[in-house]
Scaffold this motif. Structure first.
Motif, PDB file in Angstrom:
ATOM      1  N   GLU A  61       0.887  -1.268  -0.102  1.00 22.78           N
ATOM      2  CA  GLU A  61      -0.005  -0.032   0.151  1.00 22.78           C
ATOM      3  C   GLU A  61       0.774   1.300  -0.162  1.00 22.78           C
ATOM      4  O   GLU A  61       1.864   1.350   0.673  1.00 22.78           O
ATOM      5  CB  GLU A  61      -0.875  -0.169   1.212  1.00 22.78           C
ATOM      6  CG  GLU A  61      -1.943   1.143   1.257  1.00 22.78           C
ATOM      7  CD  GLU A  61      -2.871   1.187   2.238  1.00 22.78           C
ATOM      8  OE1 GLU A  61      -2.794   0.334   3.187  1.00 22.78           O
ATOM      9  OE2 GLU A  61      -3.796   2.350   2.419  1.00 22.78           O
ATOM     10  N   LEU A 104       2.203   4.723   0.839  1.00 28.37           N
ATOM     11  CA  LEU A 104       2.017   5.535   2.198  1.00 28.37           C
ATOM     12  C   LEU A 104       1.792   7.136   1.643  1.00 28.37           C
ATOM     13  O   LEU A 104       2.638   7.603   1.984  1.00 28.37           O
ATOM     14  CB  LEU A 104       3.336   5.128   3.060  1.00 28.37           C
ATOM     15  CG  LEU A 104       3.366   3.905   3.647  1.00 28.37           C
ATOM     16  CD1 LEU A 104       4.393   3.725   4.299  1.00 28.37           C
ATOM     17  CD2 LEU A 104       2.192   3.392   4.359  1.00 28.37           C
ATOM     18  N   ILE A 144      -1.368  10.000   1.718  1.00 31.58           N
ATOM     19  CA  ILE A 144      -2.830  10.332   1.933  1.00 31.58           C
ATOM     20  C   ILE A 144      -3.267  11.000   0.712  1.00 31.58           C
ATOM     21  O   ILE A 144      -2.803  12.119   0.213  1.00 31.58           O
ATOM     22  CB  ILE A 144      -2.957  11.232   2.870  1.00 31.58           C
ATOM     23  CG1 ILE A 144      -2.324  10.597   4.290  1.00 31.58           C
ATOM     24  CG2 ILE A 144      -4.421  11.406   3.176  1.00 31.58           C
ATOM     25  CD1 ILE A 144      -2.962   9.359   5.004  1.00 31.58           C
ATOM     26  N   TYR A 170       1.279  15.170   7.007  1.00 29.57           N
ATOM     27  CA  TYR A 170       2.436  14.293   6.307  1.00 29.57           C
ATOM     28  C   TYR A 170       3.024  15.064   4.969  1.00 29.57           C
ATOM     29  O   TYR A 170       4.348  14.559   4.852  1.00 29.57           O
ATOM     30  CB  TYR A 170       1.527  13.143   5.705  1.00 29.57           C
ATOM     31  CG  TYR A 170       2.459  11.940   5.546  1.00 29.57           C
ATOM     32  CD1 TYR A 170       3.049  11.178   6.610  1.00 29.57           C
ATOM     33  CD2 TYR A 170       2.754  11.525   4.169  1.00 29.57           C
ATOM     34  CE1 TYR A 170       3.749  10.177   6.254  1.00 29.57           C
ATOM     35  CE2 TYR A 170       3.669  10.551   3.770  1.00 29.57           C
ATOM     36  CZ  TYR A 170       4.197   9.735   4.772  1.00 29.57           C
ATOM     37  OH  TYR A 170       4.996   8.711   4.780  1.00 29.57           O
TER      38      TYR A 170
END
Lengths: 920, 362
Positions: free
Chosen positions: B209, B211, B213, B268
């Protein structure tokens, strides 16, 4: 009745006033004087005979002069017109004069051995000092040579031989009084500064010859031998020093202003000095220069604006003449918008703001532009690595209408295209600014000026996003000299600031605009009825028109929705007045009041919230359209300052002021962006209000060569707002939901030591400062540091100037790192993404800032008649190549260790060369 | 120094320095004390091909691996707005997951709200707010293209390189507010090259997956479709050698959960420049019902997801270097320990499987 004994000349009696009528020509007088000097000892002994019938006494006196070879001086007096008959035989001159004047109230005395003075007898019983006799002698001898300026006359000289001289120092072009010019008689160590009407007064001046020196920034110095004969007036007209600006000795304020001005916390830039400071990319910058003064700081290199005593950037009122600037930065903050070549004076009021200024909480930066030269046309300019500028000024109608214009532009694209970084190759940056000012003085009493300003910045990064912002304003000023005591100034300003932010690519490509424009009217009447009192009265009104944010899709594929937020309107009005009064020689009081009223004007769709004190999106109940005055606030703002002199070279000053601010800039980043919108106070967004107090001790020594000061200040902000976490500030029609009300406080101490002259000169400044906030919904309601808190801030500036032409400069700057909010914990999302958890707001600091700069200035040549002149300034910015952090951010490295990273914007040595030229 | 010399030195050094861009360096930084052992509760109810509820309970950790602590709790309960409830069983330390289907008391349905309650062994009770599943718009297609752009290489230098760009065409529903959230997975095939002759070569399918957003604020968009919306860009490397699928999970977010993920995205994606949005406390919809000073992190949300996949054509990626066998010794000198991870044994990561995905085509 008479006393001819030379030993008693300093004590004998005489009367005043006396007007000596010089009745002989200069040449004759000198010859006569020399002859009399040689034979003077025998004049009184000569005996003569004569007869005069039916002649006025005055004529008889002239005949006696001829008969005895003696000078007789007298003032106009009706008795001298009386007709007499006089016959005498073998009498001395004194005996004849006794006989002639016996029927009058007049008497006579000797002046040394060569002159007789006739004067009213009742005045002949007063003592005279040696100064009086020196003045008298001077009036009889050297003054006749016409080689110097005489002030007063002997008839107005006090018996102690001391005179008071006064006058007005005016701008030769505009005929306006010059405020703050230094008037100095160096050998007597007597000096003063001109008052707001340009007036000065020097008392206790011994009669005789003196060297008078009058100086003021941007004007040729007036240096003249004056002969003080008695109390009198000397008006001076100073010519602008435009062509030889760098050659004249200029000071922004009088030498002792730091001690004797009543206002505390005023910083005035010495424009000559800042041109020799080390500078970034060779650009002289008034804002950057202020950063070297105590109490003025910035969040970092490349940040817009400046912070005064821990205040926000938007809490500074920045004025160019009467025009308000909403963005004073070019190139995202690397340069300021002020072209230093056009500036006449720059003052920063960082403590007590005079009542004539308002609308900002913390400080006022008052930049005044020069008028064009009324006599000569000339050009001036400079060429640097990334900017160049040119200035032209001169008369359109000689002595009546002048112009001055300046233009500055950057050219960085050629450099960016050569960089090895692809993103920068696809970037561009450009700015320009231009000023024009026309000044018309149809007569000595009237002065009109029209000025216009335009600037633009464009910045594109990697063809992905960009900024574009422009400032334009025009202003009309009219000054009317009502009398020597009163001047009225009317200003009308119209201005518009437009900014756009672009996101060029993708589905969310967008352009976001926000604008602010205003119309301003101000009338200021200055009255200076006496040397002890100055009064300012005025009114001010500003109508604001704010477009808080409009968003448009940008690009063909953009799916961004168009959002137009209604224009907001507000009116800020104020009546103000203050007075500066010299209570005594040692105490001056400045007291003023500003009554401000603000209205947020409709029509406006006002959102209604369930809890108006805590507006949230979830708490919206309705929207109501309102017209007229939607919200209003008033503010009563006293401004008080006092100065107590301690001796002639020291003073204590203290001040208090109340300030308020009805328009604020919205940004929650470290530095505002060009598109950070300005927000008017509304029903939900209250104006900022603060109490400001400061006290300081000021001491000058060694004939004002050394200036030292210590100031302590405190500010309590009882209304402000801060932002909720992750606030959405762009194009938000419910901005109040992102703001939370709170309070603030700032306090600190400032130390300044300056050496104003000498081969080695410069200054050291140190500031201890705290700036804190408290908002119920932030940081659990505890006090936290504001973004602009810098505990320690110090600067050392040293100039070595072995001669007028060469200057070596050193600048050392240090400051505590500004507050930041670091991560203190972490958690993983189910997918393995580490989410940082941050500390309480501003709980840590980025590393300290330290920078050393050097400069070497080669001034213009000494040949003043040269048509083309050049000067060079070579600067090395950040000599040590220190990577001072602009900000610190955190990344997660292997094994989930969080690594702090320092972003240094100017992390290497930046040398630059600026070539200045002048063309007469 | 003569004027000529000044000019020369200035131009020389000046130009050199101008070519030196802003720099980023790691520094030591004194971090203030942490927030203690605050609990983190993250949960989601997802309606999709396989509807499920997943709850993870942990504690905040500082910046050492040893500090990571999953937390076992006494009970974890799921509620819906229809009045149903169910207790979730732990699948691992601090990890609770149940498939939601017709056999469970609660099913994932659009328009239904869900919430959780967590009871710890020391008696603390945490409850979430209710999050309602909003319908997910339909994915119209995924697009992969090859582009040439600048990227940072392994040496930290910026260089031009070929990359695969993934974009999406999708319906959007701007009327409902909230946002759209994409989880992006890379599924690639790899055949290992065991250095031990006794081990048979295997072909694995590895799923990672991404990482990042990836959220989209629907409240600022107009219309009802987005086309060619960029989701990610990947450099062409060994993953593409035997085939790679992009798998995109498109989720619908309510306004509250969108704000949560958007805040995390802000944190992030911070780059540390002067225009970065400031950090802040990520909003949570979970609270200690007895002590409002007990700070809780994490969020519980409910969403519908649609999954779409696209294979990156081999013709698009050219001839990337294979991962196996390595062109150097894959063992530690003096031992048989393999240092080349997947190449020695493609099952040595938990994201790897020998099961060929049903959608896989070569």
């Amino acid at each position: 009745m008479q006393n001819s004994n030379p030993l008693l000349k300093f004590k004998f009696t005489f009367n005043f006033p006396l007007i000596i009528m010089r009745r002989v020509s200069c040449f004759v007088f000198i010859m006569f004087f020399l002859i009399q000097w040689m034979i003077g000892q025998n004049v009184d002994a000569h005996k003569r005979s004569g007869s005069y019938e039916n002649k006025p006494i005055e004529q008889v006196l002239r005949n006696i002069e001829d008969l005895y070879g003696v000078s007789i001086y007298y003032k106009d007096d009706d008795q001298l017109k009386r007709v007499v008959d006089l016959t005498f035989k073998d009498l001395t001159v004194d005996e004849v004069l006794d006989k002639l004047l016996e029927q009058t109230t007049l008497g006579h005395i000797d002046y040394r051995q060569y002159a007789k003075v006739v004067a009213p007898r009742f005045l002949l019983e007063q003592s005279y000092s040696s100064d009086y006799y020196n003045a008298l002698e001077s009036s009889l001898t050297e003054s006749a040579q016409g080689k110097k300026v005489q002030v007063g006359d002997i008839t107005n000289l006090n018996p102690d031989g001391l005179a008071t001289i006064h006058g007005i120092v005016r701008d030769a072009q505009t005929n306006e009084g010059i405020i703050g010019a230094t008037v100095l008689i160096e050998e007597l160590k007597k000096g003063t500064t001109t008052d707001p009407m340009g007036r000065y007064e020097l008392s206790g001046i011994p009669a005789g010859l003196h060297k008078l020196n009058i100086e003021f920034l941007g004007f040729n110095s007036y240096v003249e031998n004056i002969e003080v004969l008695g109390d009198g007036q000397l008006n001076i007209r100073l010519d602008k020093a435009a062509v030889e600006l760098d050659e004249v000795t200029i000071r922004a304020r009088s030498a002792d202003a730091s001690v004797n001005e009543v206002q505390i916390g005023v910083e005035s830039l010495d424009l000559k000095a800042i041109k020799k400071l080390p500078k970034f990319m060779g650009e002289v910058d008034v804002v950057k220069s202020f950063l070297l003064q105590p109490g003025v700081s910035t969040v970092g290199e490349g940040a817009s604006g400046f912070n005064v005593r821990g205040g926000n950037v938007d809490q500074n009122l920045i004025l160019q003449d009467e025009a308000i600037l909403f963005n004073s930065s070019h190139a995202l903050g690397f340069f300021s918008t002020f072209n230093a070549d056009l500036i006449k004076s720059v003052d920063l009021y960082k403590a007590n703001i005079p009542a004539r200024f308002g609308g900002r909480l913390v400080s006022v930066m008052d930049v005044e532009l020069k008028d064009g030269d009324f006599e000569k046309v000339y050009f001036k300019g400079s060429v640097g690595l990334i900017t160049s500028k040119i200035l032209a000024e001169g008369p359109i109608i000689k002595d009546k209408l002048s112009f001055i214009g300046g233009f500055r532009s950057s050219y960085t694209d050629w450099l960016l295209k050569r960089l090895s970084v692809p993103e920068l190759q696809k970037s561009s940056s450009f700015f320009y600014d231009g000023n024009i000012k026309l000044t018309f003085k149809p007569s000595a009493k009237h002065n009109f000026s029209f000025s216009a300003y335009s600037s633009q910045d464009e910045f594109v990064y990697n063809e992905e996003f960009g900024f574009d912002y422009t400032t334009q304003f025009a202003q009309l000023d009219y000054k009317l000299l009502l009398s020597d005591e009163m001047i009225n100034s009317i200003s009308i300003v119209g201005s518009k600031y437009v900014s756009s932010q672009f996101d060029f690519k993708g589905l969310d490509g967008a352009r976001i605009d926000n604008n602010i424009s205003y119309l301003k009217f101000k009338d200021n009447l200055k009255i200076v009825p006496s040397d002890e009192l100055e009064v300012n009265l005025g009114v001010e009104m500003i109508n604001y028109f704010v477009d808080p944010g409009n968003r448009f899709p940008y690009g063909e594929i953009s799916t961004i929705s168009e959002v137009l937020i209604d224009q907001e309107k507000g009116r800020e009005s104020a009546v103000f007045g203050d007075a500066i009064y010299n209570l005594s020689d040692g105490i001056t009081l400045s007291a003023g009041m500003r009554l401000a009223a603000y209205q947020f004007l409709g029509p406006h769709d006002e959102t209604q919230y369930e809890d108006p004190n805590l507006p949230t999106i979830g708490g919206i109940s309705s929207v109501v359209t309102k017209t007229g005055t939607v919200a209003s606030y008033t503010s009563i703002e006293p401004r008080v300052s006092m100065r107590f002199n301690i001796g002639s070279h020291s003073s204590v000053k203290a001040g208090y002021s109340r300030t308020s601010q009805f328009i604020s800039q919205i940004f929650n980043t470290d530095s505002p962006t060009p598109t950070s919108q300005w927000q008017l106070s509304t029903r939900y967004i209250s104006p900022f209000r603060s109490h400001n107090a400061s006290i300081g001790v000021f001491k000058n020594s060694d004939d004002n060569v050394w200036e030292t000061s210590i100031e302590v200040y405190a500010r309590k902000i009882d209304e402000l707002f801060d932002y909720v976490d992750f606030a959405r500030l762009l194009v938000n029609d419910n901005l109040e939901t992102e703001l939370r009300k709170g309070e603030g406080r700032a306090y600190g101490a400032e130390l300044s030591i300056k050496k104003n002259s000498g081969k080695v000169n410069g200054w050291f400044s140190y500031t201890y400062a705290r700036s804190e906030r408290r908002v119920d919904e932030i940081n659990s309601g505890e006090w936290y540091l504001s973004n602009f808190d810098k505990t320690h801030d110090a600067s050392l500036i040293l100039n070595y100037q072995p001669n007028q032409r060469n200057t070596l400069g050193l600048n050392i700057s240090y400051s505590t790192g500004r507050p930041t909010t670091p991560p203190i914990g972490n958690f993983l999302t189910p997918s393995g993404l580490a989410v940082p958890i941050y500390s309480k707001r501003n709980a840590a600091r980025i590393p300290d800032y330290f920078r050393v700069d050097l400069s070497y200035t080669v001034g213009k040549g000494y040949k003043k008649d040269k048509k083309f002149k050049t000067s060079w300034t070579f600067s090395i910015y950040n000599v040590l190549g220190r990577k001072n952090p602009f900000s610190v951010f955190f990344t997660r490295a292997a094994f989930e260790q969080v690594q702090a990273n320092r972003l240094a914007i100017l992390g290497s040595v930046f040398p630059s060369l600026t070539i200045n030229f002048e063309l007469l | 120094m003569s004027r000529g010399a000044i000019l020369y030195v200035s131009l020389l050094v000046g130009v050199v320095s101008l070519f030196n861009p802003a720099c980023i360096d790691p520094i030591d930084f004194d971090v203030p004390p942490g927030v203690g052992n605050s609990i983190v509760i993250q949960g989601q109810v997802v309606k999709g091909e396989n509807s499920y509820v997943e709850i993870v309970v942990s504690r905040l950790f500082d910046f050492t691996p040893e500090s990571r602590q999953p937390v076992n709790v006494k009970t974890v309960e799921l509620f819906d707005t229809k009045g149903n409830e169910m207790i979730l069983e732990p699948r691992d330390q601090g990890y609770y997951r149940e498939v939601l289907d017709s056999s469970t008391p609660i099913q994932a349905e659009v328009g239904t709200g869900y919430s959780i309650r967590v009871l710890t062994f020391d008696g603390r009770t945490y409850e979430s707010g209710t999050d309602v599943i909003v319908p997910v718009p339909k994915v119209r297609g995924l697009n992969v293209t090859k582009i040439v752009g600048s990227a940072v290489n392994a040496l930290g230098q910026i260089e031009e390189s070929e990359r695969i760009r993934l974009s999406i065409d999708s319906d959007i529903n701007t009327d409902q507010g909230g946002g759209q959230y994409w989880k992006i997975f890379e599924v690639f095939k790899i055949s290992d090259s065991p250095i031990d002759a006794d081990i048979t070569q295997k072909t694995c399918y590895v799923t990672f997956e991404q990482l990042d957003i990836n959220v989209l604020d629907l409240s600022i968009l107009s219309g009802n479709i987005i086309e060619d919306y960029e989701l990610t860009m990947k450099p062409i490397d060994f993953r593409f050698y035997e085939g790679l699928f992009f798998e995109v999970h498109q989720l619908s977010l309510s306004s509250g959960s969108f704000r949560y993920w958007s805040s995390i995205s802000d944190l992030y994606s911070r780059e540390g420049n002067m225009f970065d949005a400031p950090v802040g406390e990520v909003p949570s919809n979970i609270a200690n019902v007895d002590n409002d000073k007990d700070i809780v992190f994490g969020y519980f949300y409910a969403s519908e997801e649609e999954v779409a996949r696209v294979k990156v054509p081999l013709s698009l990626v050219g001839n990337p270097e294979p991962y196996c066998p390595p062109d150097f010794a894959a063992t530690v000198p003096g031992s048989d320990e393999c240092t080349w991870g997947l190449c020695c044994d493609c099952l040595n990561t938990k994201e790897s499987t020998l099961l060929r995905p049903s959608y896989w085509i070569d």
